[in-house]
Design an enzyme around this catalytic site. Structure first.
Site, PDB file in Angstrom:
ATOM      1  N   LYS A  49      55.925 -76.617 -34.386  1.00 12.60           N
ATOM      2  CA  LYS A  49      54.885 -75.864 -35.087  1.00 12.60           C
ATOM      3  C   LYS A  49      53.624 -76.716 -35.119  1.00 12.60           C
ATOM      4  O   LYS A  49      53.690 -77.950 -35.144  1.00 12.60           O
ATOM      5  CB  LYS A  49      55.311 -75.546 -36.523  1.00 12.60           C
ATOM      6  CG  LYS A  49      54.597 -74.356 -37.126  1.00 12.60           C
ATOM      7  CD  LYS A  49      55.208 -73.053 -36.655  1.00 12.60           C
ATOM      8  CE  LYS A  49      54.629 -71.869 -37.422  1.00 12.60           C
ATOM      9  NZ  LYS A  49      55.334 -70.617 -37.117  1.00 12.60           N
ATOM     10  N   GLY A  51      52.079 -59.050 -49.372  1.00 10.53           N
ATOM     11  CA  GLY A  51      51.396 -59.475 -48.159  1.00 10.53           C
ATOM     12  C   GLY A  51      51.441 -58.388 -47.111  1.00 10.53           C
ATOM     13  O   GLY A  51      52.483 -58.144 -46.509  1.00 10.53           O
ATOM     14  N   VAL A  52      50.325 -57.708 -46.907  1.00 10.06           N
ATOM     15  CA  VAL A  52      50.292 -56.598 -45.941  1.00 10.06           C
ATOM     16  C   VAL A  52      49.247 -56.881 -44.868  1.00 10.06           C
ATOM     17  O   VAL A  52      48.393 -56.058 -44.570  1.00 10.06           O
ATOM     18  CB  VAL A  52      50.058 -55.238 -46.633  1.00 10.06           C
ATOM     19  CG1 VAL A  52      51.308 -54.779 -47.329  1.00 10.06           C
ATOM     20  CG2 VAL A  52      48.888 -55.298 -47.618  1.00 10.06           C
ATOM     21  N   GLY A  53      49.354 -58.084 -44.301  1.00  5.08           N
ATOM     22  CA  GLY A  53      48.502 -58.447 -43.182  1.00  5.08           C
ATOM     23  C   GLY A  53      49.097 -57.946 -41.889  1.00  5.08           C
ATOM     24  O   GLY A  53      49.581 -56.817 -41.801  1.00  5.08           O
ATOM     25  N   LYS A  54      49.125 -58.809 -40.873  1.00 10.94           N
ATOM     26  CA  LYS A  54      49.556 -58.381 -39.538  1.00 10.94           C
ATOM     27  C   LYS A  54      50.981 -57.823 -39.539  1.00 10.94           C
ATOM     28  O   LYS A  54      51.242 -56.750 -39.001  1.00 10.94           O
ATOM     29  CB  LYS A  54      49.461 -59.566 -38.580  1.00 10.94           C
ATOM     30  CG  LYS A  54      48.039 -60.007 -38.278  1.00 10.94           C
ATOM     31  CD  LYS A  54      47.994 -61.035 -37.168  1.00 10.94           C
ATOM     32  CE  LYS A  54      48.536 -62.388 -37.587  1.00 10.94           C
ATOM     33  NZ  LYS A  54      48.373 -63.422 -36.539  1.00 10.94           N
ATOM     34  N   VAL A  55      51.910 -58.551 -40.148  1.00 11.63           N
ATOM     35  CA  VAL A  55      53.314 -58.129 -40.131  1.00 11.63           C
ATOM     36  C   VAL A  55      53.597 -57.106 -41.220  1.00 11.63           C
ATOM     37  O   VAL A  55      54.252 -56.087 -40.986  1.00 11.63           O
ATOM     38  CB  VAL A  55      54.253 -59.344 -40.285  1.00 11.63           C
ATOM     39  CG1 VAL A  55      55.709 -58.893 -40.360  1.00 11.63           C
ATOM     40  CG2 VAL A  55      54.059 -60.316 -39.126  1.00 11.63           C
ATOM     41  N   GLY A  56      53.118 -57.383 -42.420  1.00 15.61           N
ATOM     42  CA  GLY A  56      53.398 -56.503 -43.549  1.00 15.61           C
ATOM     43  C   GLY A  56      52.957 -55.074 -43.325  1.00 15.61           C
ATOM     44  O   GLY A  56      53.626 -54.126 -43.751  1.00 15.61           O
ATOM     45  N   HIS A  57      51.837 -54.905 -42.622  1.00 19.96           N
ATOM     46  CA  HIS A  57      51.333 -53.557 -42.350  1.00 19.96           C
ATOM     47  C   HIS A  57      52.330 -52.769 -41.508  1.00 19.96           C
ATOM     48  O   HIS A  57      52.659 -51.615 -41.826  1.00 19.96           O
ATOM     49  CB  HIS A  57      49.990 -53.643 -41.629  1.00 19.96           C
ATOM     50  CG  HIS A  57      49.349 -52.310 -41.381  1.00 19.96           C
ATOM     51  ND1 HIS A  57      48.425 -51.761 -42.241  1.00 19.96           N
ATOM     52  CD2 HIS A  57      49.524 -51.414 -40.383  1.00 19.96           C
ATOM     53  CE1 HIS A  57      48.054 -50.572 -41.766  1.00 19.96           C
ATOM     54  NE2 HIS A  57      48.701 -50.347 -40.640  1.00 19.96           N
TER      55      HIS A  57
END
Length: 363
Positions: free
Chosen positions: A88, A188-194
């Site tokens: 990482k 958390g509704v960013g890239k994945v959460g959406h």
């Protein structure tokens, strides 16, 4: 800087969280780049993991995050059945302020200097367009755009894998692999959460969301007005106005499950996309003591790494989706192993991953 080095050395050589093969501190003053690349293991193959771009409170915090995340990638890649070890990278700073083409190119040169021991991709704060820039200096770059020979946004399959893990959790807890009628809280509704919210709604779940970014919440509610919004994570996990949650999905930063949140969780299942959800060793036992079923984060969120790994061999979406679908069976197998061994699911997943890495080292 001495304190940071001391902390790194202690973690590497004296901590259960250590055992990393290599840690590289990168600096390019011309572009403002300060980065950490951590390679935890190459037992199963070249280390693979994303690049996080984040305004850490200190360099020490950045190094600690790189160490934790890279270790998690070793376990994730092992459980996903990939021929890759764990690595990482973190870039220190606010991407909204300091991200530039010059900085990304400098970062690409550092990754390239490792000669393929580490393969990078997107993570929090980095996107497909960024990987296209990095790839101009480094051929060991995945998560690129289709126009540049890549697979595109890996968050699509990350969310799909989390959904499969959630279905498996529902099967284990309630005997039915559907979320229909269940109340699911997504933090958390960013890239994945959406994308995860879309899967949940399609399956008939009742969804409540929260996010520190108002624009992310608005993007959800504009498209799905039936989705409820919690003021913050504390209100979400308590969900008093809803009579409690059935499932809690942490999909933001790590450490979501800690000494403050676990005692007040109303959900019977925790299954989300965030990495390193357990704030410290022992939290998995606290969850088990409260009879909360925890789906290990690095198992259920492996859809993205399955996608970027496939990109190295010529990307095929249907092939990747088929592999990500197996997260359902893998999650059920971990629950079965946990029950058989009398341990929490997180410990069961660790045992399986460690066994796979140990067998690879012996070959």
């Amino acid at each position: 800087m001495t304190d940071v080095t001391d902390g790194v050395l202690h973690t590497l050589f004296h901590s259960d969280q250590g055992g990393h093969e290599q840690v590289v501190l990168c600096q390019d003053r011309a572009s403002g780049l300060k980065a950490v690349i951590a390679i935890h293991s190459t037992a199963l193959g070249p280390a693979l993991g994303g690049t996080r771009f984040y305004p850490y409170a200190s360099e020490e915090a950045a190094v600690a995050d790189a160490l934790n995340l890279s270790r998690g990638m070793s376990y994730k890649n092992a459980m996903a059945g990939l021929g890759h070890g764990g690595g990482k990278a973190v870039i220190i700073g606010d991407p909204e302020r300091i991200k530039s083409e010059e900085l990304l190119l400098a970062y690409g040169r550092f990754v390239a200097s490792l000669g393929g021991r580490y393969v990078t991709a997107c993570d929090v704060g980095t996107y497909v367009a960024d990987m296209d820039v990095v790839a101009r200096e480094c051929r060991w770059t995945t998560g690129r755009s289709p126009e540049n020979g890549g697979a595109g946004d890996s968050s699509v399959l990350t969310a799909y894998g989390v959904f499969q893990g959630m279905r498996a959790s529902a099967q284990a807890e309630w005997g039915d692999p559907t979320l229909r009628g269940r109340k699911v809280g997504v933090a958390g509704v960013g890239k994945v959460g959406h994308y995860l919210v879309e899967h949940l709604l399609e399956d008939g779940a009742e969804v409540v969301v929260t996010d520190v970014r108002e624009e992310s919440v608005r993007r959800i509610t504009d498209k799905f007005p039936q989705v409820r919004v919690a003021r913050d994570t504390d209100e979400l996990i308590r969900a008093e106005s809803l009579g409690g949650l059935d499932i809690y999905a942490p999909c933001a930063m790590g450490g979501a499950l800690n000494d403050e949140t676990v005692p007040v969780l109303t959900a019977r299942i925790v299954c989300g996309a965030a990495n390193n959800q357990l704030a410290h060793p022992g939290v998995e036992k606290d969850l088990a003591d409260r009879h909360i079923l925890y789906a290990p984060d690095y198992v259920v969120n492996a859809g993205g790494v399955i996608q970027v790994a496939d990109e190295l061999h010529g990307f095929d979406f249907d092939r990747c989706k088929a592999k990500a679908s197996k997260i359902f069976e893998t999650t059920l197998a971990i629950f079965a192993r946990a029950k058989e061994d009398g341990i929490p699911p997180a410990a069961a997943a660790d045992r399986i991953a460690e066994q796979r890495m140990a067998e690879a080292r012996r070959r």
